[in-house]
Design a protein around this motif. Structure first.
Motif, PDB file in Angstrom:
ATOM      1  N   VAL A  24       7.066  -0.834  -3.742  1.00  0.00           N
ATOM      2  CA  VAL A  24       6.896  -0.498  -2.328  1.00  0.00           C
ATOM      3  C   VAL A  24       7.320   0.950  -2.082  1.00  0.00           C
ATOM      4  O   VAL A  24       6.638   1.717  -1.405  1.00  0.00           O
ATOM      5  CB  VAL A  24       7.703  -1.459  -1.439  1.00  0.00           C
ATOM      6  N   ILE A  25       8.456   1.350  -2.660  1.00  0.00           N
ATOM      7  CA  ILE A  25       8.961   2.704  -2.476  1.00  0.00           C
ATOM      8  C   ILE A  25       8.019   3.728  -3.096  1.00  0.00           C
ATOM      9  O   ILE A  25       7.741   4.780  -2.510  1.00  0.00           O
ATOM     10  CB  ILE A  25      10.372   2.824  -3.078  1.00  0.00           C
ATOM     11  N   SER A  26       7.511   3.425  -4.297  1.00  0.00           N
ATOM     12  CA  SER A  26       6.613   4.367  -4.974  1.00  0.00           C
ATOM     13  C   SER A  26       5.402   4.688  -4.122  1.00  0.00           C
ATOM     14  O   SER A  26       4.966   5.839  -4.032  1.00  0.00           O
ATOM     15  CB  SER A  26       6.173   3.785  -6.322  1.00  0.00           C
ATOM     16  N   THR A  27       4.841   3.669  -3.475  1.00  0.00           N
ATOM     17  CA  THR A  27       3.677   3.879  -2.615  1.00  0.00           C
ATOM     18  C   THR A  27       4.014   4.710  -1.390  1.00  0.00           C
ATOM     19  O   THR A  27       3.178   5.463  -0.885  1.00  0.00           O
ATOM     20  CB  THR A  27       3.101   2.517  -2.172  1.00  0.00           C
ATOM     21  N   SER A  28       5.255   4.612  -0.922  1.00  0.00           N
ATOM     22  CA  SER A  28       5.641   5.253   0.331  1.00  0.00           C
ATOM     23  C   SER A  28       6.296   6.620   0.152  1.00  0.00           C
ATOM     24  O   SER A  28       6.660   7.263   1.146  1.00  0.00           O
ATOM     25  CB  SER A  28       6.616   4.338   1.103  1.00  0.00           C
ATOM     26  N   LEU A  29       6.454   7.086  -1.081  1.00  0.00           N
ATOM     27  CA  LEU A  29       7.186   8.329  -1.325  1.00  0.00           C
ATOM     28  C   LEU A  29       6.670   9.531  -0.530  1.00  0.00           C
ATOM     29  O   LEU A  29       7.475  10.263   0.063  1.00  0.00           O
ATOM     30  CB  LEU A  29       7.174   8.646  -2.824  1.00  0.00           C
ATOM     31  N   PRO A  30       5.360   9.811  -0.489  1.00  0.00           N
ATOM     32  CA  PRO A  30       4.910  10.991   0.272  1.00  0.00           C
ATOM     33  C   PRO A  30       5.288  10.931   1.747  1.00  0.00           C
ATOM     34  O   PRO A  30       5.690  11.945   2.335  1.00  0.00           O
ATOM     35  CB  PRO A  30       3.387  10.969   0.081  1.00  0.00           C
ATOM     36  N   MET A  31       5.186   9.753   2.371  1.00  0.00           N
ATOM     37  CA  MET A  31       5.530   9.624   3.793  1.00  0.00           C
ATOM     38  C   MET A  31       7.035   9.726   4.008  1.00  0.00           C
ATOM     39  O   MET A  31       7.492  10.297   5.010  1.00  0.00           O
ATOM     40  CB  MET A  31       5.000   8.295   4.327  1.00  0.00           C
ATOM     41  N   PRO A 148       0.218  -2.653  -1.830  1.00  0.00           N
ATOM     42  CA  PRO A 148      -0.548  -2.741  -0.576  1.00  0.00           C
ATOM     43  C   PRO A 148       0.318  -3.037   0.631  1.00  0.00           C
ATOM     44  O   PRO A 148       0.060  -2.529   1.729  1.00  0.00           O
ATOM     45  CB  PRO A 148      -1.552  -3.871  -0.841  1.00  0.00           C
ATOM     46  N   LEU A 149       1.383  -3.856   0.435  1.00  0.00           N
ATOM     47  CA  LEU A 149       2.272  -4.156   1.560  1.00  0.00           C
ATOM     48  C   LEU A 149       3.024  -2.911   1.993  1.00  0.00           C
ATOM     49  O   LEU A 149       3.134  -2.616   3.198  1.00  0.00           O
ATOM     50  CB  LEU A 149       3.251  -5.264   1.161  1.00  0.00           C
ATOM     51  N   GLY A 150       3.549  -2.163   1.013  1.00  0.00           N
ATOM     52  CA  GLY A 150       4.251  -0.919   1.342  1.00  0.00           C
ATOM     53  C   GLY A 150       3.335   0.080   2.016  1.00  0.00           C
ATOM     54  O   GLY A 150       3.731   0.754   2.966  1.00  0.00           O
ATOM     55  N   GLY A 151       2.099   0.177   1.518  1.00  0.00           N
ATOM     56  CA  GLY A 151       1.138   1.080   2.145  1.00  0.00           C
ATOM     57  C   GLY A 151       0.805   0.668   3.566  1.00  0.00           C
ATOM     58  O   GLY A 151       0.702   1.516   4.465  1.00  0.00           O
ATOM     59  N   PHE A 152       0.637  -0.641   3.790  1.00  0.00           N
ATOM     60  CA  PHE A 152       0.313  -1.136   5.133  1.00  0.00           C
ATOM     61  C   PHE A 152       1.457  -0.865   6.117  1.00  0.00           C
ATOM     62  O   PHE A 152       1.230  -0.352   7.227  1.00  0.00           O
ATOM     63  CB  PHE A 152       0.029  -2.642   5.066  1.00  0.00           C
ATOM     64  N   ILE A 153       2.683  -1.194   5.693  1.00  0.00           N
ATOM     65  CA  ILE A 153       3.840  -0.981   6.578  1.00  0.00           C
ATOM     66  C   ILE A 153       4.029   0.505   6.872  1.00  0.00           C
ATOM     67  O   ILE A 153       4.282   0.907   8.017  1.00  0.00           O
ATOM     68  CB  ILE A 153       5.115  -1.577   5.942  1.00  0.00           C
ATOM     69  N   THR A 154       3.896   1.329   5.830  1.00  0.00           N
ATOM     70  CA  THR A 154       4.103   2.768   6.005  1.00  0.00           C
ATOM     71  C   THR A 154       3.039   3.386   6.905  1.00  0.00           C
ATOM     72  O   THR A 154       3.349   4.247   7.742  1.00  0.00           O
ATOM     73  CB  THR A 154       4.098   3.465   4.632  1.00  0.00           C
ATOM     74  N   PHE A 156       0.961   1.821   9.183  1.00  0.00           N
ATOM     75  CA  PHE A 156       0.783   1.272  10.531  1.00  0.00           C
ATOM     76  C   PHE A 156       2.088   1.027  11.279  1.00  0.00           C
ATOM     77  O   PHE A 156       2.076   0.785  12.486  1.00  0.00           O
ATOM     78  CB  PHE A 156      -0.023  -0.026  10.452  1.00  0.00           C
ATOM     79  N   PHE A 157       3.225   1.050  10.585  1.00  0.00           N
ATOM     80  CA  PHE A 157       4.518   0.867  11.257  1.00  0.00           C
ATOM     81  C   PHE A 157       5.423   2.058  10.911  1.00  0.00           C
ATOM     82  O   PHE A 157       5.256   3.128  11.442  1.00  0.00           O
ATOM     83  CB  PHE A 157       5.152  -0.473  10.849  1.00  0.00           C
ATOM     84  N   HIS A 158       6.390   1.847  10.023  1.00  0.00           N
ATOM     85  CA  HIS A 158       7.286   2.919   9.597  1.00  0.00           C
ATOM     86  C   HIS A 158       7.853   2.542   8.242  1.00  0.00           C
ATOM     87  O   HIS A 158       8.110   1.364   7.966  1.00  0.00           O
ATOM     88  CB  HIS A 158       8.419   3.132  10.609  1.00  0.00           C
TER      89      HIS A 158
END
Length: 478
Positions: A24-31, A148-154, A156-158
């Protein structure tokens, strides 16, 4: 009987939580980097700080379990991991986020190795391969749904919400562990090697801090170099210390066991390439190719699907090939699929990327299942805690080196190309460099005996067949 069936699933709760968290973290690193006001490459520190924490505290995980009981340490570790997750969600700076990941690593250092130790002590050697595969099948659900869950949360939410996922999972794990995990402990636990713990802690932490800050993030380059040198010296001093103390925190004498030595040395080389993928691949898809977090996660999850599929076949494949043939050949195949990532471009069809990631996940999973099993083929139950501590610590160091080395090559490629920031073309050299290191592990595995780990793999060595009937060498299974 009920307890023995539930044990792998309960331990898998910890693996599931850790694996999903990392993906999850790996997907969200740029944001996360954008929100914290830092360079995405600087967030390699968030990955390496977690791995460094594992390397520091894993060496005493076996001793802690022997001294205070496996159930006690396992449940406490889940609690620490949850606390670190909450701290990550509250972090408002790069330094705070890195520290919070370090706290998470302290929990993970006890959580997964102790759980694996309980399982290894509870099953027959002939059932170890299947038990480890069963253990990791539920845990692989995390990497499947994590991207995909990490990408979706990042998107569309935070991104902060991704860390709250661990809380209900952790609570469930603690409740089940208190009910079903036996509180196994040793009556004659030796005293803790405090000097050895300090030397390995300082050595691993400063060495990896020096590697991960080599790109001038957080601290100046001179200090990074100083950390690397002091860390290396501390580890050398530990080698001399371990020879003189009767109960060292890391039993380096276990490296004299051929199967364990091959698992540790060859496995570490292979994991350097694999360890870079969670950092390089999402970064390439988002920063290099311009994809969003959800689109990136919808591509990268497929590798875990391949890994999950292969877990169901690992035992049967090992029965046919044996450990030496499989580990040797598969090392080169797995490295080739790591290198293949470097040939992707923004124009590469997504379906083709997913096929490569799927097949690559299959071969990596087969290699890891085999490595995790053969490492304990000749280890006694009394030495099992020492072996899991040493093997797990070096495993995390190799993964951390993979992230740091991949980031270093990436930054170097960007600099040589005259880019102020990384572009899609800079990722190829990084993937090819880490893949080359992974491929060298094949030469380590080739030195194993043809009969290595036969009791665990179930591979039957044909002795009565005349030489002309076989392939004529050890790789035929003779």
């Amino acid at each position: 009987m009920r307890q023995s069936r539930l044990l792998p699933l309960i331990i898998a709760t910890a693996l599931f939580m850790e694996n999903m968290d990392s993906t999850v973290i790996s997907t969200s690193l740029p944001m996360i980097a954008q929100d914290l006001g830092t360079d995405p490459i600087a967030l390699k520190l968030a990955l390496t700080s977690y791995l460094v924490s594992l390397a520091i505290f894993i060496p005493i995980s076996g001793w802690m379990a022997d001294k205070y009981g496996a159930q006690t340490i396992f449940t406490a570790a889940i609690g620490v991991f949850m606390a670190g997750s909450l701290a990550c969600a509250a972090a408002d700076s790069l330094e705070g986020f890195v520290f919070s990941r370090f706290v998470q690593g302290a929990g993970g250092a006890m959580m997964v190795p102790v759980g694996r130790l309980v399982l290894l002590r509870s099953v027959a050697r002939s059932e170890v391969v299947q038990a480890l595969a069963t253990l990791t099948i539920p845990a692989l659900i995390g990497p499947i749904i994590g991207p995909p869950l990490g990408g979706f949360i990042t998107e569309f939410f935070h991104w902060r919400w991704i860390f709250f996922i661990n809380i209900p999972i952790g609570i469930l794990g603690i409740v089940c562990a208190l009910m079903f995990v036996p509180n196994i402990k040793e009556d004659d636990t030796p005293p803790l090697d405090i000097i050895g713990f300090l030397l390995t802690g300082v050595g691993f932490s400063l060495l990896m801090l020096g590697f991960s800050t080599s790109g001038q993030h957080l601290i100046p380059g001179a200090i990074s170099l100083g950390c690397t040198v002091i860390g290396a010296v501390s580890l050398v001093l530990y080698v001399f210390h371990a020879r003189r103390t009767p109960y060292p925190v890391l039993h380096l004498s276990l490296l004299k066991v051929p199967t364990f030595r091959a698992s540790v040395i060859g496995g570490s080389l292979f994991r350097i390439g694999i360890g870079a993928i969670p950092f390089l691949l999402p970064l390439m898809l988002q920063v290099g190719f311009g994809l969003g977090p959800l689109a990136s996660g919808s591509l990268t999850f497929i590798g875990a699907v391949g890994a999950l599929f292969m877990k169901t076949m690992a035992k049967r494949i090992l029965e046919r090939t044996g450990f030496r043939r499989l580990l040797t050949i598969n090392a080169f195949i797995g490295a080739a699929f790591v290198a293949a990532n470097g040939f992707f471009t923004p124009e590469t069809p997504h379906w083709l990327i997913m096929i490569f990631l799927l097949i690559g996940g299959c071969f990596r999973s087969l290699q890891f299942t085999s490595l995790n099993a053969i490492g304990y083929a000749e280890i006694s139950n009394r030495e099992m805690s020492y072996a899991t501590s040493l093997g797990s610590a070096l495993q995390q160091v190799s993964l951390s080196i993979g992230v740091a080395f991949g980031a270093f090559v990436l930054e170097t490629a960007a600099s040589l190309n005259g880019d102020r920031s990384v572009t899609a073309a800079d990722f190829g050299p990084a993937f090819w460099a880490v893949a080359a290191i992974s491929a060298t592990s094949g030469f380590v595995f080739a030195r194993l005996s043809p009969t290595a780990g036969a009791e665990m793999s179930g591979h039957k060595i044909v002795k009565d067949r005349p030489p002309s009937a076989g392939l004529g060498d050890g790789m035929s299974g003779r």
